[in-house]
Design an enzyme around this catalytic site. Structure first.
Site, mmCIF file in Angstrom:
data_model
loop_
_atom_site.group_PDB
_atom_site.id
_atom_site.type_symbol
_atom_site.label_atom_id
_atom_site.label_comp_id
_atom_site.label_asym_id
_atom_site.label_seq_id
_atom_site.Cartn_x
_atom_site.Cartn_y
_atom_site.Cartn_z
ATOM 1 N N SER A 144 0.801 -1.230 0.000
ATOM 2 C CA SER A 144 0.000 0.000 0.000
ATOM 3 C C SER A 144 0.832 1.277 0.000
ATOM 4 O O SER A 144 0.279 2.359 -0.211
ATOM 5 C CB SER A 144 -0.944 -0.001 1.204
ATOM 6 O OG SER A 144 -0.197 0.020 2.408
ATOM 7 N N LYS A 186 -7.235 3.353 8.331
ATOM 8 C CA LYS A 186 -6.296 4.353 7.825
ATOM 9 C C LYS A 186 -6.901 5.752 7.863
ATOM 10 O O LYS A 186 -6.216 6.738 8.188
ATOM 11 C CB LYS A 186 -5.887 3.991 6.396
ATOM 12 C CG LYS A 186 -5.045 2.725 6.305
ATOM 13 C CD LYS A 186 -4.738 2.349 4.863
ATOM 14 C CE LYS A 186 -3.888 1.074 4.790
ATOM 15 N NZ LYS A 186 -3.599 0.681 3.398
#
Length: 814
Positions: free
Chosen positions: A720, A763
């Site tokens: 990511s 996140k």
């Protein structure tokens, strides 16, 4: 002649020979009359109040001579008295054998008047009396009990009062005699009674002789005596004889079948009795009391025929085992475990949805999706007869309340609560149990949990299911859980120790995990995943006010209102000292503040009732997360990335710098292989598209670039950070600064595409805690953002991209 014969009869009894009442019944009299006239008297001369002799185990019929054993002193006094006087007594059969001095209700209504022929003292101290039945009578009231019973003699209408017989009765009596003779020849060959039957002439004597001798219970004989018609008595006797002959045929059939092999039950009983004797001879204590206790408990169990049969076999093993042997205690423990399991015992079940909702809200703040799913499950269970429960898996960061939520669910449902910690479990036997062939074998944690619950429908929490150790020589515990958590299989869960199927279909299993990455895909497919999100600032503030502060005040000896935390203090604790998805560290920090106040109170120091911001640093030290607060200035080649960890989301900084060299790429920061590959992809894409990125070939050829991710002691991996590394490299080569209020996450490809990643919710919360205002995501992650409550998204701006080059105008400043 009759007197001479009776004397011979006495001699036979004294000699111990078998007494047959037929020996006197067939004698002709001196005057040529039949002995039947001597034995039957329709109305003997006796008073209305006669002595009563209670008889047990037999019935005296008119016209028969019957010997009886005398055991009661009262009866012996009576018989010795009337034997001398020759008076009549009333012989009445007792309904039971328990009363030494029977009451009127203990005696039948119809009896037989009789004379005592003689009382004989036997050599072995027994006393035998010979009675001669005369006629039947009806017993009235008992008028006295001392020195023996005296009762009223009333007339009775019975078959014995019949004066004459028709031809049909005589023929029936002959048929009865033939059938009884056939039965005796089959049951007891050589019995002299067969010969006697041939010599009896009178039908009345013949019928009463058979009634007196036939092997039936006392109650049936009493019914024969009370019958009013001789024809009925004959028919009843024929039926009894037919039943006896059927039993005799069955006995012969069984004997024929068991000629080679003993009957199983008799053989086991015989062997068990021998085993008991051997055990006692060897010094072992008898285990009959323990076995009786087990059988009593087993009789109250609600289980299937299969389980009952299995338990019976295991009981037989226990009986064959010496109680001094170590195997005895092993077998006994196993049987006790079977009896401790709640086979068919269900607990209460709350069906009130409103009550359940209030209970969930009182224990947990927020978590609306989780609560709604529990209420949906309750509604379905209320509307259907099938009580099979779903298998839920609560996934979220540590401290978000997954385990306590399982307990609250049990409370809301009104069920028992059981928790099993699976963290570190590495042996399949801890789930399925050990086979009893091993020393120290024991059942698995599932069966032990059911015993602890005491009912077959508890809420069963499998805590930290993602921490189960796999791929080892002791088997795979994760694979063993497949049977437990599959609704189609757990109806017959097989524990190796129990060794019989156990039904887990009524259990509500709730697993908890921090991540689904380490859970077996097949196991994951069997569970319904429910995300337990982290908390935003506002939620943590409310949780601290409503739950954490009151609980810590109580735990540390304070009362509500002794002192309070201001909202500013709680907010500073959350932002500066406990940056996390859950509230576990927040509660610990609050506890530390409360303990500091407890020290002051115990020392007699004056302390304000409100804890202010100025008290935080002396107690908690410097803020731990001040470096991540908003307000940082844009910098070259320093990009804020978003990462997912087992404790929730977090931000990380990707740093890059160039130096003179030959175009080499180096990386530091304890990076994993996947993360290194992402950096390599980003660098190769930059070299391939340098012109469109305004980077000269000379710059690329004569410069080395280095990628670093701070906190080198912490391992980092995953794809990511690809877009973040790309942005940092472009900033380093072009000298353009990166916005400090923007964060990004996304995987990249060699062709320049941006692909979606996971953990978006965590996140986003991490970015919000760090003061980020703009977030760059892959366009395919748009649906993940739309599923998040809008309250969590306030103050954030999202930018969705599909190509790597699209991030540069958003992140870089001129």
């Amino acid at each position: 002649m009759k007197n001479n014969y009776i004397d011979e009869l006495f001699n036979d009894v004294a000699a111990g020979t078998r007494l047959s009442s037929a020996m006197i019944e067939v004698l002709p009299m001196d005057d040529g009359s039949n002995v039947e006239d001597f034995l039957f008297e329709s109305s003997p001369d006796c008073p209305d109040i006669v002595p009563i002799l209670p008889m047990t185990g037999n019935v005296l019929f008119p016209g028969t001579i019957t010997p009886i054993n005398i055991a009661r002193d009262m009866s012996l006094r009576l018989l010795r008295k009337v034997a001398e006087s020759g008076e009549y007594i009333g012989v009445v059969t007792q309904r039971n054998d328990y009363s030494d001095i029977p009451a009127r209700s203990d005696l039948y209504d119809i009896g037989c008047l009789a004379q005592v022929v003689k009382v004989i003292d036997m050599p072995n101290s027994d006393v035998i009396a010979i009675l001669r039945g005369s006629c039947s009578f009806r017993l009235g009231e008992i008028v006295s009990v001392k020195p023996f019973l005296m009762g009223e003699k009333l007339p009775a209408v019975t078959a014995d009062m019949t004066e004459s017989f028709n031809k049909e009765d005589r023929e029936s009596a002959k048929i009865l005699a033939r059938k009884y003779s056939a039965y005796l020849k089959s049951a007891n060959p050589g019995d002299i009674t067969v010969k006697t039957l041939k010599e009896i002439r009178g039908p009345r004597m013949l019928v009463n002789f058979i009634a007196s001798h036939i092997d039936i219970d006392v109650a049936s004989k009493q019914k024969l005596l009370e019958m009013t018609l001789f024809g009925d008595r004959i028919v009843a006797l024929i039926r009894h004889i037919q039943g006896l002959m059927s039993m005799e045929d069955l006995r012969h059939e069984i004997q024929e079948k068991t000629r080679v092999t003993m009957d199983k039950q008799q053989r086991e009983y015989f062997l068990n009795q021998q085993m008991h004797i051997i055990q006692e001879e060897l010094g072992g204590a008898s285990n009959e009391a323990e076995v009786a206790r087990l059988r009593e408990r087993a009789s109250k169990m609600v289980w299937s025929d299969e389980v009952a049969t299995h338990f019976s076999h295991e009981m037989d093993k226990l009986l064959r085992t010496n109680s001094a042997s170590p195997d005895y205690s092993v077998q006994l423990n196993y049987l006790n475990l079977m009896l401790d399991l709640p086979w068919g015992r269900q607990g209460n079940f709350n069906t009130d949805l409103q009550k359940a909702r209030k209970r969930l809200d009182s224990n947990h703040f927020g978590l609306e999706k989780v609560k709604e799913r529990i209420l949906e499950m309750m509604a379905v269970l209320n509307l259907t007869e099938q009580r099979k429960s779903p298998v839920l898996c609560l996934v979220g960061a540590p401290g978000t309340g997954k385990t306590s939520l399982g307990k609250s669910i049990a409370s809301a449902l009104g069920r028992e609560y059981v928790r099993v910690a699976l963290g570190g479990v590495h042996d399949e036997a801890e789930i399925r149990g050990h086979r009893r062939t091993y020393v120290g074998a024991m059942p698995g944690r599932i069966i032990n949990g059911m015993i602890k619950a005491g009912v077959n429908n508890p809420v069963f929490v499998l805590d930290e299911i993602d921490k189960v150790q796999t791929n080892n020589f002791s088997g795979d515990p994760m694979a063993a859980l497949l049977e437990v958590l599959d609704p189609e299989q757990n109806v017959a869960f097989h524990d190796n120790y129990l060794d019989v199927d156990y039904d887990l279909s009524n259990v509500l299993f709730i697993a908890t995990a921090n991540s689904t990455a380490s859970i077996h895909p097949a196991l994951l497919d069997r569970m319904e995943i429910i995300e337990v999100p982290g908390y935003i600032m506002e939620e943590k503030l409310q949780i601290a006010k409503q739950y954490l502060v009151p609980r810590q005040l109580k735990d540390n000896g304070f009362k509500r209102g002794d002192f309070t935390f201001t909202a500013d203090v709680l907010r500073r604790i959350i932002e500066d000292y406990t940056r996390e998805s859950g509230v576990r560290q927040l509660e610990k920090t609050i506890a530390k503040m409360v303990r500091n106040r407890a020290v002051k109170v115990a020392s007699g120091e004056e302390a304000p009732k409100r804890i202010g911001v100025n008290e935080l640093r002396p107690v908690l030290g410097l803020p731990l997360h001040q470096d991540e607060r908003r307000g940082a200035q844009p910098r070259i080649a320093v990009v804020t990335g978003l990462a997912w960890t087992q404790v929730g989301g977090t931000i990380l900084f990707i740093e890059a710098c160039t130096s003179k060299g030959k175009g080499n790429l180096s990386m530091t920061g304890n990076l994993g292989d996947v993360m290194k590959e992402s950096a390599t992809l980003a660098y190769e894409y930059i070299k391939a598209n340098a012109a469109s990125l305004n980077i000269s070939d000379e710059k690329l050829e004569n410069s080395n670039i280095h990628i670093h991710v701070p906190e080198g002691a912490t391992p980092k991996d995953g794809p990511s950070a690809g877009i973040t590394m790309f942005t940092a490299m472009v900033s380093a080569f072009t000298g353009r600064k990166v916005r400090a209020d923007i964060a990004m996450t996304g995987e990249i490809t060699l062709r320049g595409a941006v692909t979606p990643v996971g953990g978006i919710r965590e996140k986003i919360l991490a970015a919000k805690r760090a003061g980020i205002t703009d977030i760059v995501l892959c366009d395919d992650n748009r649906s993940d953002v739309e599923d998040i409550t809008q309250e969590y998204l306030s103050g954030l701006t999202f930018h969705y991209i599909s190509e790597m080059s699209q991030v540069l105008p958003l992140a870089l400043v001129d």
